[in-house]
Motif scaffolding. Structure first.
Motif, PDB file in Angstrom:
ATOM      1  N   LEU A 191       0.838  -1.201   0.000  1.00  0.00           N
ATOM      2  CA  LEU A 191       0.000   0.000   0.000  1.00  0.00           C
ATOM      3  C   LEU A 191       0.874   1.252   0.000  1.00  0.00           C
ATOM      4  O   LEU A 191       0.566   2.241  -0.678  1.00  0.00           O
ATOM      5  N   ALA A 192       1.979   1.211   0.740  1.00  0.00           N
ATOM      6  CA  ALA A 192       2.896   2.347   0.756  1.00  0.00           C
ATOM      7  C   ALA A 192       3.502   2.567  -0.629  1.00  0.00           C
ATOM      8  O   ALA A 192       3.598   3.703  -1.106  1.00  0.00           O
ATOM      9  N   PHE A 193       3.913   1.485  -1.283  1.00  0.00           N
ATOM     10  CA  PHE A 193       4.472   1.602  -2.631  1.00  0.00           C
ATOM     11  C   PHE A 193       3.428   2.171  -3.603  1.00  0.00           C
ATOM     12  O   PHE A 193       3.772   2.910  -4.524  1.00  0.00           O
ATOM     13  N   ALA A 194       2.173   1.831  -3.389  1.00  0.00           N
ATOM     14  CA  ALA A 194       1.109   2.333  -4.267  1.00  0.00           C
ATOM     15  C   ALA A 194       1.001   3.851  -4.185  1.00  0.00           C
ATOM     16  O   ALA A 194       0.651   4.509  -5.165  1.00  0.00           O
ATOM     17  N   THR A 195       1.303   4.408  -3.015  1.00  0.00           N
ATOM     18  CA  THR A 195       1.248   5.869  -2.879  1.00  0.00           C
ATOM     19  C   THR A 195       2.468   6.538  -3.493  1.00  0.00           C
ATOM     20  O   THR A 195       2.455   7.746  -3.738  1.00  0.00           O
ATOM     21  N   PHE A 196       3.535   5.769  -3.737  1.00  0.00           N
ATOM     22  CA  PHE A 196       4.758   6.363  -4.282  1.00  0.00           C
ATOM     23  C   PHE A 196       4.548   6.883  -5.695  1.00  0.00           C
ATOM     24  O   PHE A 196       5.223   7.816  -6.117  1.00  0.00           O
ATOM     25  N   VAL A 197       3.670   6.230  -6.446  1.00  0.00           N
ATOM     26  CA  VAL A 197       3.502   6.583  -7.854  1.00  0.00           C
ATOM     27  C   VAL A 197       3.165   8.056  -7.986  1.00  0.00           C
ATOM     28  O   VAL A 197       3.602   8.738  -8.908  1.00  0.00           O
ATOM     29  N   GLY A 226      -6.042  -9.167   3.093  1.00  0.00           N
ATOM     30  CA  GLY A 226      -6.832  -9.140   1.866  1.00  0.00           C
ATOM     31  C   GLY A 226      -7.323  -7.753   1.476  1.00  0.00           C
ATOM     32  O   GLY A 226      -7.020  -7.266   0.376  1.00  0.00           O
ATOM     33  N   PRO A 227      -8.079  -7.066   2.338  1.00  0.00           N
ATOM     34  CA  PRO A 227      -8.568  -5.728   1.969  1.00  0.00           C
ATOM     35  C   PRO A 227      -7.436  -4.740   1.680  1.00  0.00           C
ATOM     36  O   PRO A 227      -7.538  -3.929   0.756  1.00  0.00           O
ATOM     37  N   ILE A 228      -6.360  -4.805   2.466  1.00  0.00           N
ATOM     38  CA  ILE A 228      -5.238  -3.887   2.236  1.00  0.00           C
ATOM     39  C   ILE A 228      -4.626  -4.136   0.864  1.00  0.00           C
ATOM     40  O   ILE A 228      -4.311  -3.198   0.119  1.00  0.00           O
ATOM     41  N   THR A 229      -4.458  -5.418   0.489  1.00  0.00           N
ATOM     42  CA  THR A 229      -3.871  -5.759  -0.810  1.00  0.00           C
ATOM     43  C   THR A 229      -4.755  -5.277  -1.950  1.00  0.00           C
ATOM     44  O   THR A 229      -4.262  -4.732  -2.950  1.00  0.00           O
ATOM     45  N   ILE A 282      -3.643  -2.606  -4.873  1.00  0.00           N
ATOM     46  CA  ILE A 282      -3.662  -2.923  -6.316  1.00  0.00           C
ATOM     47  C   ILE A 282      -4.484  -1.888  -7.081  1.00  0.00           C
ATOM     48  O   ILE A 282      -4.104  -1.444  -8.171  1.00  0.00           O
ATOM     49  N   ILE A 283      -5.614  -1.485  -6.505  1.00  0.00           N
ATOM     50  CA  ILE A 283      -6.449  -0.461  -7.163  1.00  0.00           C
ATOM     51  C   ILE A 283      -5.671   0.840  -7.319  1.00  0.00           C
ATOM     52  O   ILE A 283      -5.681   1.482  -8.379  1.00  0.00           O
ATOM     53  N   LEU A 284      -4.946   1.232  -6.261  1.00  0.00           N
ATOM     54  CA  LEU A 284      -4.178   2.476  -6.321  1.00  0.00           C
ATOM     55  C   LEU A 284      -3.037   2.383  -7.337  1.00  0.00           C
ATOM     56  O   LEU A 284      -2.696   3.371  -7.989  1.00  0.00           O
ATOM     57  N   ILE A 285      -2.459   1.195  -7.473  1.00  0.00           N
ATOM     58  CA  ILE A 285      -1.368   1.008  -8.442  1.00  0.00           C
ATOM     59  C   ILE A 285      -1.903   1.112  -9.872  1.00  0.00           C
ATOM     60  O   ILE A 285      -1.251   1.665 -10.762  1.00  0.00           O
ATOM     61  N   LEU A 286      -3.119   0.588 -10.091  1.00  0.00           N
ATOM     62  CA  LEU A 286      -3.689   0.571 -11.448  1.00  0.00           C
ATOM     63  C   LEU A 286      -4.325   1.902 -11.849  1.00  0.00           C
ATOM     64  O   LEU A 286      -4.513   2.154 -13.039  1.00  0.00           O
ATOM     65  N   LEU A 287      -4.649   2.751 -10.874  1.00  0.00           N
ATOM     66  CA  LEU A 287      -5.322   4.012 -11.188  1.00  0.00           C
ATOM     67  C   LEU A 287      -4.556   4.888 -12.186  1.00  0.00           C
ATOM     68  O   LEU A 287      -5.169   5.418 -13.130  1.00  0.00           O
ATOM     69  N   PRO A 288      -3.225   5.057 -12.045  1.00  0.00           N
ATOM     70  CA  PRO A 288      -2.521   5.913 -13.015  1.00  0.00           C
ATOM     71  C   PRO A 288      -2.601   5.400 -14.443  1.00  0.00           C
ATOM     72  O   PRO A 288      -2.472   6.181 -15.392  1.00  0.00           O
ATOM     73  N   ALA A 289      -2.808   4.071 -14.609  1.00  0.00           N
ATOM     74  CA  ALA A 289      -2.874   3.527 -15.971  1.00  0.00           C
ATOM     75  C   ALA A 289      -4.135   3.978 -16.701  1.00  0.00           C
ATOM     76  O   ALA A 289      -4.174   3.974 -17.931  1.00  0.00           O
ATOM     77  N   LEU A 290      -5.150   4.395 -15.943  1.00  0.00           N
ATOM     78  CA  LEU A 290      -6.412   4.782 -16.578  1.00  0.00           C
ATOM     79  C   LEU A 290      -6.255   6.006 -17.469  1.00  0.00           C
ATOM     80  O   LEU A 290      -6.928   6.134 -18.489  1.00  0.00           O
TER      81      LEU A 290
END
Length: 503
Positions: free
Chosen positions: A153-159, A476-479, A483-491
């Protein structure tokens, strides 16, 4: 009502003359220890631990906890005034604190750091007082899968920290993870990425060495290059009225960062082996991600200062919780405090609250008193910190260089670290020249040593089945969120480009 009665008794213990004196001395010493690059709360508490044998155990841990509090406040000072993180917990403060100082708003940045630290510490103290046993039980349920999910989750915020250039941000994160892997494998014990056979790499890359190199030497070189040395000193009014005005500005512009940092920092802090550094970095990333103007972060946004500062103070209090209730240190500094308690004949754990009630509640009461005194001392020294910024950059640049070298050497007393500082500083300068974001690489180096072993331990537990991160009730919920936060920039790459409005 019983908790309030016990807290009242603890406050009475904390305001005894000897304890008040120790708190005042502790937060003042801690403030300057935190501000000195290369020291930080761990070294400060370790160095001053022997002094505590001259006073009773209750007063001793109150003194050490006051140093811990003061150091958390002090780490922001050199981050803002010189661009050098006093400790790893203050790295995220550099992102916006230093730009504010360069804009002539050093007083606002210093006031924002002090006020946010006070708010973060106050919120954490309330959580600690009300929910200590319950939160300790929740923290105990965090195994390797849950901690890895939190790191993901922390890495997801790095983007969001690297601006709009997602490929460069991902590359920067990958580079940071490679650097974090240098040294001995934590599980197999085999050496990895020992470049050119140099034994200095066997111990891995000391994060403080990297932070000083990147944000001390690198920032100095960047400033000299972009301004050709024509940097004027920062001018700021240091009147009491100005400080009160900036306090109002802090709440107006930085309330969201303070709120996120205070809550998120505490819950990250209570996790064993997490500590204040991941908490401050995650709070910065989440605050930027939720901001209406994320592009202002890194340019001098007040919430970019309040979020990490509220978080590292909140996390430092949270790290005390597993130490007292479970005997598990939540950070390197609390590990030293734990050792001190054992030396004093105290056994941390659930029965400590019953068998040594005066000791525990006296310590909790001192959290509130130390937090208040740290705020007062910090605000009182703001004129001194502003005076530092009035020096011409031709004087500041050599001072930054000397402090960076001395601070890096003082951490491990190894000349190899000094050469690494210079190397990282030059590397960071060229990364900025080619528009590569430095922050994601630095943050990856912080969390890499936590994420990698927990990932491998989780896969060992599940015999290689990655669904363990999705099936466990907490992980589970954290993962999924990560993943959603990681995929958001691709949109934004999938959306058709909007037509430009007619001029």
């Amino acid at each position: 009502m019983e908790i309030l009665s016990l807290l009242g008794d603890g406050m009475l213990i904390a305001i005894q003359p000897l304890n008040i004196l120790l708190i005042l001395v502790g937060v003042t010493v801690g403030l300057f220890i935190g501000a000195m690059p290369g020291l930080g709360s761990v070294n400060g508490v370790a160095i001053l631990l022997p002094i505590t044998f001259l006073v009773p155990p209750g007063s001793a841990i109150i003194f050490l906890a006051a140093i811990y509090y003061g150091a958390m406040y002090g780490g922001a000072i050199s981050s803002i005034t010189l661009g050098i993180p006093g400790a790893s917990t203050a790295v995220a403060t550099t992102f916006d604190g230093r730009p504010l100082a360069l804009k002539g708003k050093a007083r606002l940045a210093l006031v924002a750091a002090a006020v946010a630290s006070f708010i973060g510490g106050s919120v954490a103290n309330i959580f600690f007082t009300l929910f200590a046993p319950l939160l300790a039980t929740v923290a105990l349920n965090f195994g390797p899968p849950e901690i890895f999910a939190l790191m993901l989750l922390a890495f997801a915020t790095f983007v969001g920290l690297g601006g709009d250039d997602i490929p460069k941000t991902v590359l920067s994160i990958c580079f940071g993870l490679v650097v974090a892997a240098i040294g001995f494998d934590q599980i197999s014990g085999a050496p990895r990425l020992v470049l050119f056979g140099m034994n200095g790499f066997l111990g891995g890359i000391n994060f403080l060495v990297l932070a000083i190199g990147v944000y001390g030497i690198g920032e100095m070189l960047w400033t000299l290059d972009t301004t050709r040395g024509e940097v004027t000193s920062s001018k700021a009014d240091i009147s009491a009225k100005g400080i009160i005005t900036d306090t109002g500005e802090t709440f107006r512009l930085g309330w969201k960062g303070m709120s996120i940092g205070s809550v998120l920092g505490f819950f990250v802090g209570i996790l064993p082996a997490a500590g204040a550094t991941p908490g401050s970095l995650m709070s910065y990333g989440v605050t930027k991600m939720l901001s209406k103007n994320p592009k202002e972060f890194g340019q001098g946004h007040v919430s970019g200062v309040t979020a990490p500062e509220a978080a590292n103070n909140s996390a430092s209090t949270g790290a005390m919780l597993p130490m007292l209730t479970l005997g598990i240190p939540g950070s390197p500094t609390t590990a030293i405090l734990l050792g001190g308690m054992v030396i004093w004949g105290l056994t941390p754990g659930p029965r400590l609250f019953i068998e040594q009630s005066d000791f525990v509640w006296g310590l909790i009461g001192s959290f509130y008193v130390s937090n208040f005194f740290a705020l007062v001392v910090n605000l009182a020294f703001i004129p001194l910190f502003i005076w530092m910024l009035r020096m011409p950059f031709t004087v500041l640049a050599p001072l930054i260089f000397v402090l960076s070298i001395v601070g890096g050497y003082a951490a491990m007393a190894d000349m190899f670290d000094v050469w690494l500082i210079v190397l990282f500083g030059i590397g960071a300068f060229f990364l900025r020249k080619f528009d590569y974001p430095v922050a994601p690489a630095v943050l990856a180096i912080v969390l890499g040593p936590i994420a990698e072993p927990t990932l491998r331990q989780s896969l060992l537990l599940s015999s290689g089945d990655p669904t363990i991160f999705f099936t466990r009730p907490i992980a589970g919920p954290i993962t999924f969120v990560a993943i959603i936060l990681i995929l958001l920039p691709a949109l934004k790459y999938l959306r058709p480009a909007k037509a430009r409005p007619a001029e």
